[in-house]
Design a protein around this motif. Sequence first.
Motif, short mmCIF file in Angstrom:
data_model
loop_
_atom_site.label_atom_id
_atom_site.label_comp_id
_atom_site.label_asym_id
_atom_site.label_seq_id
_atom_site.Cartn_x
_atom_site.Cartn_y
_atom_site.Cartn_z
N LEU A 222 0.41 -1.00 0.46
CA LEU A 222 0.26 -0.12 -0.12
C LEU A 222 1.17 1.17 0.37
CD1 LEU A 222 -2.48 -1.00 2.87
CD2 LEU A 222 -2.78 -0.81 -0.15
N ASP A 223 2.38 0.85 0.40
CA ASP A 223 2.70 2.64 0.79
C ASP A 223 3.81 2.28 -0.15
OD1 ASP A 223 1.51 3.45 3.00
OD2 ASP A 223 3.41 3.28 4.06
N ARG A 224 3.88 1.12 -1.40
CA ARG A 224 5.08 1.52 -2.02
C ARG A 224 5.37 2.57 -3.15
NH1 ARG A 224 0.40 -0.82 -4.49
NH2 ARG A 224 -0.18 0.04 -6.38
N ARG A 225 3.70 3.82 -3.63
CA ARG A 225 4.41 5.20 -4.52
C ARG A 225 4.85 5.74 -3.31
NH1 ARG A 225 -0.53 2.82 -5.53
NH2 ARG A 225 -0.24 2.68 -8.24
N ILE A 226 4.95 6.35 -1.91
CA ILE A 226 5.20 7.11 -1.22
C ILE A 226 6.70 6.46 -1.00
CG2 ILE A 226 2.80 8.32 -0.51
CD1 ILE A 226 3.56 6.80 2.31
N ASP A 227 6.94 5.04 -0.54
CA ASP A 227 8.20 4.47 -0.43
C ASP A 227 9.58 4.99 -1.34
OD1 ASP A 227 7.27 3.65 2.19
OD2 ASP A 227 7.13 1.41 1.43
N ALA A 228 9.11 4.61 -2.35
CA ALA A 228 9.84 5.25 -3.71
C ALA A 228 10.57 7.19 -3.88
CB ALA A 228 9.51 5.33 -4.84
N HIS A 229 9.78 8.20 -2.86
CA HIS A 229 10.23 9.33 -2.94
C HIS A 229 10.68 9.43 -1.38
CE1 HIS A 229 7.93 9.95 -6.34
NE2 HIS A 229 7.41 9.40 -6.37
N MET A 230 10.61 8.58 -0.20
CA MET A 230 11.84 8.75 0.26
C MET A 230 12.41 8.20 0.73
SD MET A 230 8.01 7.93 3.42
CE MET A 230 8.97 8.66 4.67
N ALA A 231 13.78 8.47 1.29
CA ALA A 231 15.44 8.19 1.45
C ALA A 231 15.56 6.89 2.18
CB ALA A 231 15.70 8.96 2.32
N ARG A 232 14.73 6.99 3.98
CA ARG A 232 14.49 5.25 4.43
C ARG A 232 14.06 4.16 3.48
NH1 ARG A 232 10.68 3.94 8.54
NH2 ARG A 232 10.33 4.97 7.89
N THR A 233 13.20 4.32 2.67
CA THR A 233 12.33 3.17 2.29
C THR A 233 12.60 2.87 0.90
OG1 THR A 233 10.53 4.37 2.18
CG2 THR A 233 9.95 3.76 4.20
N ARG A 234 13.45 3.20 -0.11
CA ARG A 234 13.55 3.78 -1.23
C ARG A 234 13.87 2.49 -2.07
NH1 ARG A 234 16.49 9.68 -2.60
NH2 ARG A 234 18.73 8.52 -1.72
N ARG A 235 15.00 2.14 -0.99
CA ARG A 235 15.74 0.91 -1.42
C ARG A 235 15.04 -0.23 -1.17
NH1 ARG A 235 19.08 4.43 0.26
NH2 ARG A 235 20.66 4.41 -0.87
N ARG A 236 13.03 -0.43 -0.89
CA ARG A 236 12.71 -1.98 0.01
C ARG A 236 12.57 -2.32 -1.76
NH1 ARG A 236 7.98 0.61 4.38
NH2 ARG A 236 9.63 1.09 5.84
N PRO A 237 11.81 -3.45 -1.84
CA PRO A 237 11.95 -4.40 -3.22
C PRO A 237 10.74 -4.01 -3.35
CG PRO A 237 11.98 -5.53 -0.88
CD PRO A 237 12.01 -4.01 -0.59
N LEU A 238 9.38 -3.14 -3.66
CA LEU A 238 8.51 -3.05 -4.05
C LEU A 238 9.38 -1.56 -4.99
CD1 LEU A 238 5.38 -3.78 -3.04
CD2 LEU A 238 6.79 -5.03 -4.21
N PRO A 239 9.83 -0.46 -4.81
CA PRO A 239 9.90 0.38 -5.15
C PRO A 239 11.15 -0.16 -6.23
CG PRO A 239 9.49 1.59 -3.13
CD PRO A 239 9.84 -0.12 -2.86
N THR A 240 12.21 -0.38 -5.86
CA THR A 240 13.08 -0.85 -7.30
C THR A 240 13.60 -1.71 -7.53
OG1 THR A 240 13.59 -2.86 -5.04
CG2 THR A 240 14.86 -1.07 -4.36
N GLY A 241 11.81 -2.12 -7.96
CA GLY A 241 11.02 -3.34 -8.97
C GLY A 241 11.63 -4.48 -8.36
N HIS A 242 12.14 -4.71 -7.65
CA HIS A 242 13.03 -5.93 -7.20
C HIS A 242 11.70 -7.45 -7.33
CE1 HIS A 242 16.95 -4.89 -5.53
NE2 HIS A 242 16.96 -4.52 -6.99
N LEU A 243 10.35 -6.71 -6.77
CA LEU A 243 9.35 -7.69 -6.46
C LEU A 243 7.85 -6.71 -7.43
CD1 LEU A 243 9.08 -9.11 -3.11
CD2 LEU A 243 9.63 -10.35 -5.25
N ASP A 244 6.91 -7.81 -7.56
CA ASP A 244 5.63 -7.20 -8.23
C ASP A 244 4.64 -7.00 -7.38
OD1 ASP A 244 4.30 -6.49 -11.01
OD2 ASP A 244 3.14 -7.73 -10.16
N TYR A 245 3.65 -6.00 -7.55
CA TYR A 245 3.62 -5.88 -5.72
C TYR A 245 1.94 -7.07 -6.08
CZ TYR A 245 -0.91 -4.00 -8.95
OH TYR A 245 -1.44 -4.13 -9.81
N ARG A 246 1.92 -6.99 -7.02
CA ARG A 246 0.83 -8.75 -6.75
C ARG A 246 1.59 -9.34 -6.22
NH1 ARG A 246 -0.31 -7.88 -13.68
NH2 ARG A 246 2.44 -7.08 -13.40
N HIS A 247 2.68 -9.90 -6.54
CA HIS A 247 3.12 -11.10 -6.14
C HIS A 247 3.72 -10.76 -4.59
CE1 HIS A 247 5.27 -11.89 -10.04
NE2 HIS A 247 4.17 -12.81 -9.91
#
Length: 323
Positions: free
Chosen positions: A96-121
Amino acid sequence: MTVATELNRGIAIAGGTVQADAGHDAAGHAGAAQGHARWRDYLELTKPKVVALIVLTAVVGTLLATPGLPPWRALVFGNLGIAMAAASAAAINHVLDRRIDAHMARTRRRPLPTGHLDYRHALLFALTLGALSMAVLVLLVNALTAALTFASLIGYAVIYTVWLKRATPQNIVIGGAAGAAPPVLGWAAVTGTVHPHALLLFLIIFAWTPPHFWALAIARRNDYAKVDIPMLPVTHGAEFTRLHVLLYTLILVLVTLLPYLTGMSGLIYLVAAIGLNARFLWHSVALKLTRRDELPMRLFRFSISYLMWLFLALLVDHYLLLH
């Protein structure tokens, strides 16, 4: 000439075979590395360090619910179900937070913002964990624990993440109820009831959550402002938040005395609580009176150790019976 030609051809074929084998080996190593990374990505979705602290408080609730050792099914399957539900809620939060995570330094390296995982999976993984946790709790523990755990999962993963987090600077205070539930869940797994002593454990975590998280929010206030999340330092300023960290720390100090004052715990716990509270107060006063950049994160990190040691003190006191 014919011999030389055949020799060159043989060398060329051998060289090509070696290169092809090397290519296959490299591809195999890359595939293995990708599989390893995928496993780590799914693990990261569950926020394992957060879940570990949650499970610790749930285990302590389970063990405090009875004078001796609790039934093994409640201890093992109860805490397994609680752990899977917490992991499910964490993974849903990632989705649910993948979009805002992409813009925050603390969370932008999480698997969904980096594209390592698809959000549906990731969502399927989260829902599977949630379904398994409910199955374990309903079939192997009791219906009350399952219902309370489900309510906590929805409280954090949906009500807090979707609504409260974006609606009010008191999001952490209100949403803290979901995070404070694990010791109640662990207790209910043993007794099938919500005991007043379990509610004291709930109250401790509920009072601990605001100063714990507001310290982080002070350090990361620019990130939250960038994505329009109304954390208290964003809406009311860092100075106002520092004051409220101190005020809630004072509330926490009083709340953590209740297990001793009510006869739930004894002198071992009291001594540990006084020492830990003195350290927490020292950090909170320093945060209020000085403006050193490292202090918010220092308080945040200490608060995690504080809660761990406080609950372990409850456990030691319970089994040594020096009260």
